[in-house]
Write a protein that holds these residues in place. Structure first.
Motif, PDB file in Angstrom:
ATOM      1  N   VAL A 134     -17.097  28.012   1.578  1.00 16.20           N
ATOM      2  CA  VAL A 134     -16.754  28.963   0.534  1.00 16.20           C
ATOM      3  C   VAL A 134     -17.332  28.479  -0.906  1.00 16.20           C
ATOM      4  O   VAL A 134     -17.557  27.296  -1.061  1.00 16.20           O
ATOM      5  CB  VAL A 134     -15.173  29.374   0.390  1.00 16.20           C
ATOM      6  CG1 VAL A 134     -14.638  30.127   1.901  1.00 16.20           C
ATOM      7  CG2 VAL A 134     -14.369  28.013   0.271  1.00 16.20           C
ATOM      8  N   ARG A 135     -17.149  29.515  -1.856  1.00 14.22           N
ATOM      9  CA  ARG A 135     -17.255  28.956  -3.319  1.00 14.22           C
ATOM     10  C   ARG A 135     -16.193  27.989  -3.668  1.00 14.22           C
ATOM     11  O   ARG A 135     -14.965  28.258  -3.116  1.00 14.22           O
ATOM     12  CB  ARG A 135     -17.098  30.427  -4.099  1.00 14.22           C
ATOM     13  CG  ARG A 135     -17.949  31.015  -3.929  1.00 14.22           C
ATOM     14  CD  ARG A 135     -18.502  32.254  -5.333  1.00 14.22           C
ATOM     15  NE  ARG A 135     -18.704  31.219  -6.457  1.00 14.22           N
ATOM     16  CZ  ARG A 135     -18.721  31.954  -7.590  1.00 14.22           C
ATOM     17  NH1 ARG A 135     -18.553  33.101  -7.900  1.00 14.22           N
ATOM     18  NH2 ARG A 135     -18.935  30.931  -8.824  1.00 14.22           N
ATOM     19  N   ASP A 136     -16.385  26.971  -4.455  1.00 18.37           N
ATOM     20  CA  ASP A 136     -15.506  26.283  -4.816  1.00 18.37           C
ATOM     21  C   ASP A 136     -14.390  26.680  -5.412  1.00 18.37           C
ATOM     22  O   ASP A 136     -13.243  26.288  -5.267  1.00 18.37           O
ATOM     23  CB  ASP A 136     -16.012  24.933  -5.665  1.00 18.37           C
ATOM     24  CG  ASP A 136     -16.397  25.611  -7.016  1.00 18.37           C
ATOM     25  OD1 ASP A 136     -16.362  26.646  -7.142  1.00 18.37           O
ATOM     26  OD2 ASP A 136     -16.466  24.604  -8.038  1.00 18.37           O
ATOM     27  N   ASP A 137     -14.492  27.910  -6.211  1.00 18.02           N
ATOM     28  CA  ASP A 137     -13.260  28.559  -7.016  1.00 18.02           C
ATOM     29  C   ASP A 137     -12.229  29.180  -5.927  1.00 18.02           C
ATOM     30  O   ASP A 137     -10.948  29.072  -6.312  1.00 18.02           O
ATOM     31  CB  ASP A 137     -13.702  29.781  -7.468  1.00 18.02           C
ATOM     32  CG  ASP A 137     -14.975  29.390  -8.260  1.00 18.02           C
ATOM     33  OD1 ASP A 137     -15.049  29.918  -9.745  1.00 18.02           O
ATOM     34  OD2 ASP A 137     -15.958  29.080  -7.999  1.00 18.02           O
ATOM     35  N   ASP A 138     -12.572  29.099  -4.593  1.00 15.08           N
ATOM     36  CA  ASP A 138     -11.577  29.739  -3.508  1.00 15.08           C
ATOM     37  C   ASP A 138     -11.083  28.767  -2.962  1.00 15.08           C
ATOM     38  O   ASP A 138      -9.807  28.930  -2.281  1.00 15.08           O
ATOM     39  CB  ASP A 138     -12.321  30.569  -2.691  1.00 15.08           C
ATOM     40  CG  ASP A 138     -13.053  31.917  -3.269  1.00 15.08           C
ATOM     41  OD1 ASP A 138     -12.366  32.291  -4.420  1.00 15.08           O
ATOM     42  OD2 ASP A 138     -13.932  32.322  -2.622  1.00 15.08           O
TER      43      ASP A 138
END
Ligand code: PRT
Ligand code: ZN
Length: 225
Positions: free
Chosen positions: A53-57
């Protein structure tokens, strides 16, 4: 729903932490069948699934208990923790290990021509950043009344574009700041990648698997020293 017996690990799909995180999992003997477009990758030799996933998630997935573990930069982790705590959402996690990659610092930088004495120079000014919670915490600690302006990208061009007076962004070599006519002034946070785990109960089989993995990580890190 997913198979609750399998350990779920979140990794950044594509970015600065992806390669090192996957290499570490390989080095501790986890065989992965990663197909580029897929969100999930299954291990072929352990009861482990990767969520890409995106690191933000990643902090939220761990804090909501959707995954058991995740590799994430401390900058992103701390920011999301502050954001969730402010919104009254669960913000708990446990750091299993600090890794030896993903190193960077979150710094305040100002245009070359700004006459900057110290952080108080930013009193009443606007500072563009992707990390408003970390920046506002720093302003509060320093008793400075400045405004964090949230930008998710192109932070380094904000002063030239007239959007902000200064910036607060991640720095590693400093080349990006220099190329944009900015000077690094105050380091507000130092970061590396960490392996985190969700809090709360875990089925025995998963816990045992996790307890087997962590010493292997230590072994790989020691061998690199
Ligand atoms: O798509 P996704 O959301 O997953 O990725 P992303 O673009 O948000 O993140 P990514 O892959 O750029 O970074 C992931 C993590 O790597 C960050 O959260 C940090 O923990 C870590 N990291 C380490 C860095 C850097 N070094 C870094 N230099 N993240 C970003 N940078 C950027 C910085 O923002 C600036 O634009 O690199 C530029 C500065 O680099 P220098 O070398 O010119 O100083
Ligand atoms: Zn991101």
């Amino acid at each position: 729903m997913s198979d609750s017996r399998r350990l779920r690990i979140a990794v950044q799909k594509s970015g600065r932490l992806s390669k090192d995180s996957i290499e570490l999992l390989n080095a501790i003997g986890i065989k992965l069948n990663i197909r580029d477009r897929l969100l999930i990758a299954h291990s072929t030799n352990e009861d482990i699934d990767l969520l890409r996933v995106r690191d933000d998630d990643i902090p939220g997935l761990v804090m909501d208990g959707v995954v058991d573990m995740g590799f994430i930069g401390e900058n992103e982790l701390e920011e999301k923790m502050l954001e969730r705590a402010a919104a009254g959402k669960p913000a708990d996690y446990e750091v299993l290990r600090r890794m030896d990659y993903g190193g960077c610092r979150l710094s305040i930088a100002v245009p070359n021509e700004m006459d900057y004495a110290n952080i108080e120079t930013l009193q009443g000014k606007k500072v563009a950043t992707t990390y408003p919670f970390l920046l506002e915490r720093y302003f509060k600690e320093q008793n400075v009344n400045a405004q964090a302006v949230m930008l998710t990208g192109s932070v380094e061009v904000a002063p030239r574009a007239g959007v902000a007076d200064a910036i607060c962004d991640l720095v590693s070599t400093g080349a990006t700041l220099e190329a944009n006519g900015l000077v690094e002034k105050d380091v507000i946070f130092r970061s590396k990648a960490v392996l985190i785990k969700r809090t709360g109960e875990m089925p025995a089989a998963k816990r045992e698997l996790l307890e087997r993995l962590v010493p292997r990580i230590d072994g790989v890190m020691q061998a690199k020293e």
